[in-house]
Write an enzyme that holds these catalytic residues in place. Structure first.
Site, PDB file in Angstrom:
ATOM      1  N   THR A 290       8.728   7.292  -1.018  1.00 47.25           N
ATOM      2  CA  THR A 290       9.675   6.330  -0.644  1.00 47.25           C
ATOM      3  C   THR A 290      10.171   5.270   0.002  1.00 47.25           C
ATOM      4  O   THR A 290      11.026   4.378  -0.977  1.00 47.25           O
ATOM      5  CB  THR A 290      10.451   7.153  -0.160  1.00 47.25           C
ATOM      6  OG1 THR A 290       9.675   8.850  -0.040  1.00 47.25           O
ATOM      7  CG2 THR A 290      11.993   7.495   0.519  1.00 47.25           C
TER       8      THR A 290
ATOM      9  N   GLU B  23       8.714  -2.834  12.905  1.00 50.46           N
ATOM     10  CA  GLU B  23       9.996  -2.417  13.071  1.00 50.46           C
ATOM     11  C   GLU B  23      11.264  -1.247  12.531  1.00 50.46           C
ATOM     12  O   GLU B  23      11.791  -0.529  13.092  1.00 50.46           O
ATOM     13  CB  GLU B  23      11.097  -3.710  12.367  1.00 50.46           C
ATOM     14  CG  GLU B  23      12.753  -3.611  12.845  1.00 50.46           C
ATOM     15  CD  GLU B  23      13.054  -3.372  13.922  1.00 50.46           C
ATOM     16  OE1 GLU B  23      13.443  -4.529  14.242  1.00 50.46           O
ATOM     17  OE2 GLU B  23      13.390  -2.754  14.429  1.00 50.46           O
TER      18      GLU B  23
ATOM     19  N   LEU C 181       3.470   3.761  -2.899  1.00 46.15           N
ATOM     20  CA  LEU C 181       4.708   3.395  -3.842  1.00 46.15           C
ATOM     21  C   LEU C 181       5.803   4.618  -3.778  1.00 46.15           C
ATOM     22  O   LEU C 181       5.998   5.163  -4.623  1.00 46.15           O
ATOM     23  CB  LEU C 181       4.496   3.558  -5.281  1.00 46.15           C
ATOM     24  CG  LEU C 181       5.189   2.442  -5.992  1.00 46.15           C
ATOM     25  CD1 LEU C 181       5.749   0.723  -5.003  1.00 46.15           C
ATOM     26  CD2 LEU C 181       4.825   1.908  -7.127  1.00 46.15           C
TER      27      LEU C 181
ATOM     28  N   LYS D 149       4.393   4.942  13.252  1.00 50.10           N
ATOM     29  CA  LYS D 149       4.583   5.202  14.375  1.00 50.10           C
ATOM     30  C   LYS D 149       3.233   5.697  14.414  1.00 50.10           C
ATOM     31  O   LYS D 149       3.066   5.489  15.497  1.00 50.10           O
ATOM     32  CB  LYS D 149       5.396   5.050  14.941  1.00 50.10           C
ATOM     33  CG  LYS D 149       5.745   6.818  14.092  1.00 50.10           C
ATOM     34  CD  LYS D 149       7.317   7.494  13.078  1.00 50.10           C
ATOM     35  CE  LYS D 149       7.212   7.886  11.869  1.00 50.10           C
ATOM     36  NZ  LYS D 149       8.373   8.106  11.083  1.00 50.10           N
TER      37      LYS D 149
ATOM     38  N   THR E 269       9.188   2.383  -2.520  1.00 51.62           N
ATOM     39  CA  THR E 269       9.222   2.216  -3.439  1.00 51.62           C
ATOM     40  C   THR E 269      10.859   1.600  -2.805  1.00 51.62           C
ATOM     41  O   THR E 269      11.277   0.292  -3.768  1.00 51.62           O
ATOM     42  CB  THR E 269       9.868   3.262  -4.668  1.00 51.62           C
ATOM     43  OG1 THR E 269       9.136   4.364  -4.681  1.00 51.62           O
ATOM     44  CG2 THR E 269      10.743   3.217  -5.843  1.00 51.62           C
TER      45      THR E 269
ATOM     46  N   LEU F 182       0.282  -1.392   0.072  1.00 55.80           N
ATOM     47  CA  LEU F 182      -0.441  -0.060   0.003  1.00 55.80           C
ATOM     48  C   LEU F 182       1.072   1.289  -0.223  1.00 55.80           C
ATOM     49  O   LEU F 182       1.765   1.469   0.959  1.00 55.80           O
ATOM     50  CB  LEU F 182      -0.701  -0.049   1.205  1.00 55.80           C
ATOM     51  CG  LEU F 182      -1.843  -0.851   1.523  1.00 55.80           C
ATOM     52  CD1 LEU F 182      -2.297  -1.151   2.844  1.00 55.80           C
ATOM     53  CD2 LEU F 182      -2.471  -1.657   0.182  1.00 55.80           C
TER      54      LEU F 182
ATOM     55  N   LYS G 104       6.957   7.805  19.451  1.00 58.57           N
ATOM     56  CA  LYS G 104       8.158   6.691  19.159  1.00 58.57           C
ATOM     57  C   LYS G 104       8.471   5.860  20.389  1.00 58.57           C
ATOM     58  O   LYS G 104       8.798   4.641  21.224  1.00 58.57           O
ATOM     59  CB  LYS G 104       9.399   7.033  18.357  1.00 58.57           C
ATOM     60  CG  LYS G 104       9.335   6.408  16.808  1.00 58.57           C
ATOM     61  CD  LYS G 104      10.689   7.995  16.223  1.00 58.57           C
ATOM     62  CE  LYS G 104      10.360   7.738  14.443  1.00 58.57           C
ATOM     63  NZ  LYS G 104      11.244   8.381  14.246  1.00 58.57           N
TER      64      LYS G 104
END
Lengths: 439, 439
Positions: B14, B128, B12, B104, B17, B10, B204
């Protein structure tokens, strides 16, 4: 049999005791710790009094009995050395039991045989504690960096030598004095050879390299230089020039184009004291700490830093491995397929390239007669061998003669060696006093 | 259907790609990468030309279609933002599909709902890439540190602010100029609020804290201070006093005895610019790099360092998650039990403690009238509040009046706040110009 996972612990020294302490006090740790049980423990002397409270009936002085105990599901080998550790590990595997070990010597030398046996038997041999003490490095390499093409690993992976070098730099002290101090503090063994001569670091870089590059290499072929002949004058010059000296273990993929699927991958592996620029993240790793820097595509550079040894750190890594195997046991009732990330398979061929092909910068210290023109002559030899020089400086010297320090740009080990053997024969050159790699 | 693992991507941009680039060139990466296939990709504009060669037929502008595609087994959410990301993630879960996301914001705010849904459905939601870019940190926390009682996490986990602070220190520049430069370089967004005001770092640290301490907390309650009001004079003083200023996100277990099984764990969480001593490993983390230091028992201190953002680094982390789920899919044919380490379960209650209970050192800069006795008066107020002082120094100042810098020992936020509100009312004190925490 209850529904806990039975651990058979071989050895109750520092590491074994650390593991037992974690398992016996699960509160505040991951809940999976409470599903682990110490079923059987092999010790050298059953009668000896210990700091840890244990049910005496689970102790035995026969490690083979532990491995064979039907209630032991995972064997934790914390004896060390090659034998009987290797036989115990292979026996466990043949009985269908997974193994956790911190034994880098046996894995570096017999890892291929052991992992093939484990794969055939459908069990795991996990070794997080074998490299970098408590630092999670084996598991991240296996499970977190698999999308990358690893280009290079650069590690400070021996705490003893890093402590010695840090102290030599900090206290301006010489090697022998600091070694003695390290021995008194328990940071160096009575026979320090394996550490100070770089063999322990070579064991470890060979293990990391197998995981990162997908194939094992000839452990004995790793070019290994220790710190026992390092003079404190080198550390002084290093600092004046903006470097720290660290014992680095380096493994790199030397294939020109790492993206091409070539048949066998040439690797450059070496352990040697190295000039590390002060702005490099490894330069600030001091004392018994370890750090491993990994360069990969597309991740760039990542570094893992922490305590390279010690009961607690090593036990943390051993328990991590136990939890991983335990977790899989709880997941798999019917299926017996191995986790393709956790199990260790070679997936391509690698070989140790000729060390002369490895490229790096160099530090060379020469003692020469103090006459005009000597720098020119030295520069000419380097030039003839296509060695590009970053700086060449004459220092005041207490020696008879002049002291000349050369820092080269990146050149092959072959080029620098050829240059130095010519320079050695120049009539003005009294001695090549030192030659070290630079990052 | 072939025997590859089908990925539905879902977005494309940065990250998307970057992921596609890895999957499309498996050579030299872990062999499991070659078992992954891009089955369907949702983009905003199908017609747009792209740098990456893709079979046009797998593109769609409807992300829900991708999630519902029966050949998609793992959904990779790389859209960002709260909606429609959250709905897409929950839809995937309800269809029995595991999800990988770098989002996040949605995990920090709706992580509990999402992970409960995932656990009920027997699927994974792996994140991750949500913290620390490419740095393996989520997985090590889940899989490598489970034997530890985590005491504290201290992280530089926002690359934009770390870049700005590094540049302010290096170039002796002010905040506005460096922000503009960072925006031009693409290191800061046009609207930089989420980064510079600390909200991204708070997202985070809330995620890391849930994993490390085993329970989620109220995200909105995290004490958050950004860098937009930080004056370059503070950076100058910091350097003179042997510190660097970093935007730190800190989470710590405040229970007096972490070993006791108490019902609910009080946590101290905060994001704030902090004085970091030069000898501390976090002080040398510069530019857009991130680093996370974890303190646990028995491991001691470990640190993870690397690129906190960027297409390649983030893609590396996303692919790590895909490989983990893919590996489990290959292992489990009959069994459907979740991996107890990879799946994310709260295993105890945690709550945000009163911020006044958090203890740390402090840096205070005061502008006072230049009369004798003012240092004594200030010292008295601190003394009355049991605030122990490490140093109190009067600096030359271009201001009208004197500039006094106080560094305290470790005291509670409550003690320091009470002291400062008294000091503010001393007639000699013109202004409390700055108050920052110190490590």
């Amino acid at each position: 049999m209850n529904n806990k996972i039975g651990i058979g612990l071989l050895g109750l020294g520092t590491v074994g005791t650390g593991v037992a302490n974690i398992v016996k006090s699960p509160d505040g740790r991951h809940p999976l710790v409470s599903k682990i049980e110490l079923t059987r423990i092999a010790v050298r002397d059953i009668e000896r009094s210990r700091d840890i409270e244990l049910d005496q009936s689970i102790l035995t002085d026969d490690p083979f009995e532990v491995v064979k105990d039907p209630n032991v599901q995972i064997v934790v080998e914390a004896i060390g050395g090659i034998e009987p550790a290797k036989s115990l590990i292979l026996l466990a595997i043949s009985l269908g039991k997974s193994v956790v070990t911190a034994n880098k010597a046996v894995i570096a030398r017999h890892g291929k045989e052991i992992s093939e046996a484990a794969n055939n038997a459908g069990v795991y041999v996990l070794i997080e504690a074998a490299v970098g003490g408590g630092i999670p490095i084996i598991e991240p390499l296996k499970q977190s960096l698999g999308g990358n093409r690893i280009r290079k690993i650069t590690g400070i992976i021996n705490g003893t030598t890093n402590y010695i070098l840090s102290q030599m730099a900090k206290e301006d002290a010489n090697y022998q004095d600091v070694l003695k101090e390290a021995q008194n503090l328990g940071y160096a063994e009575a026979n320090p050879t394996a550490d100070v001569d770089g063999h322990d670091a070579a064991d470890k870089i060979s293990i990391l390299s197998g995981l990162a590059f997908g194939g094992s290499i000839d452990r004995e072929g790793i070019s290994t230089k220790g710190i026992s002949t390092l003079e404190s004058i080198e550390i002084n010059y290093a600092r004046q020039l903006g470097y720290e000296i660290k014992l680095l273990a380096i493994a790199e993929n030397l294939s020109i184009n790492a993206t091409t699927a070539i048949k066998s991958i040439p690797l450059g592996l070496r352990v040697e004291p190295t000039f590390v620029p002060k702005e490099h993240p490894l330069s600030v790793v001091n004392g018994v700490n370890n750090a491993i820097l990994i360069e990969g595509d597309p991740i760039g550079e990542v570094m893992f830093y922490g305590p390279g040894a010690g009961a607690g750190a090593t036990a943390s890594a051993v328990v991590a491995d136990i939890l991983n195997i335990g977790g899989i046991m709880l997941m798999q009732k019917e299926d017996k397929t191995l986790d393709p990330l956790l199990s260790s398979n070679s997936w391509r061929d690698c070989f140790l390239a000729n060390a002369r092909e490895i490229e790096h910068k160099n530090y060379v210290r020469l003692i020469t007669v103090d006459t005009p023109g000597v720098i020119g002559k030295i520069g000419n030899v380097f030039g003839k061998n296509n060695v590009s020089i970053q700086s060449i400086v004459q220092f005041d010297s207490s020696h008879a003669g002049a002291e000349i320090i050369v820092i080269t740009h990146k050149v092959s080990k072959g080029q620098i060696e050829d240059s130095l053997s010519e320079i050695e024969h120049l009539e003005e050159v009294i001695q090549i006093a030192a030659h070290l790699s630079c990052l």
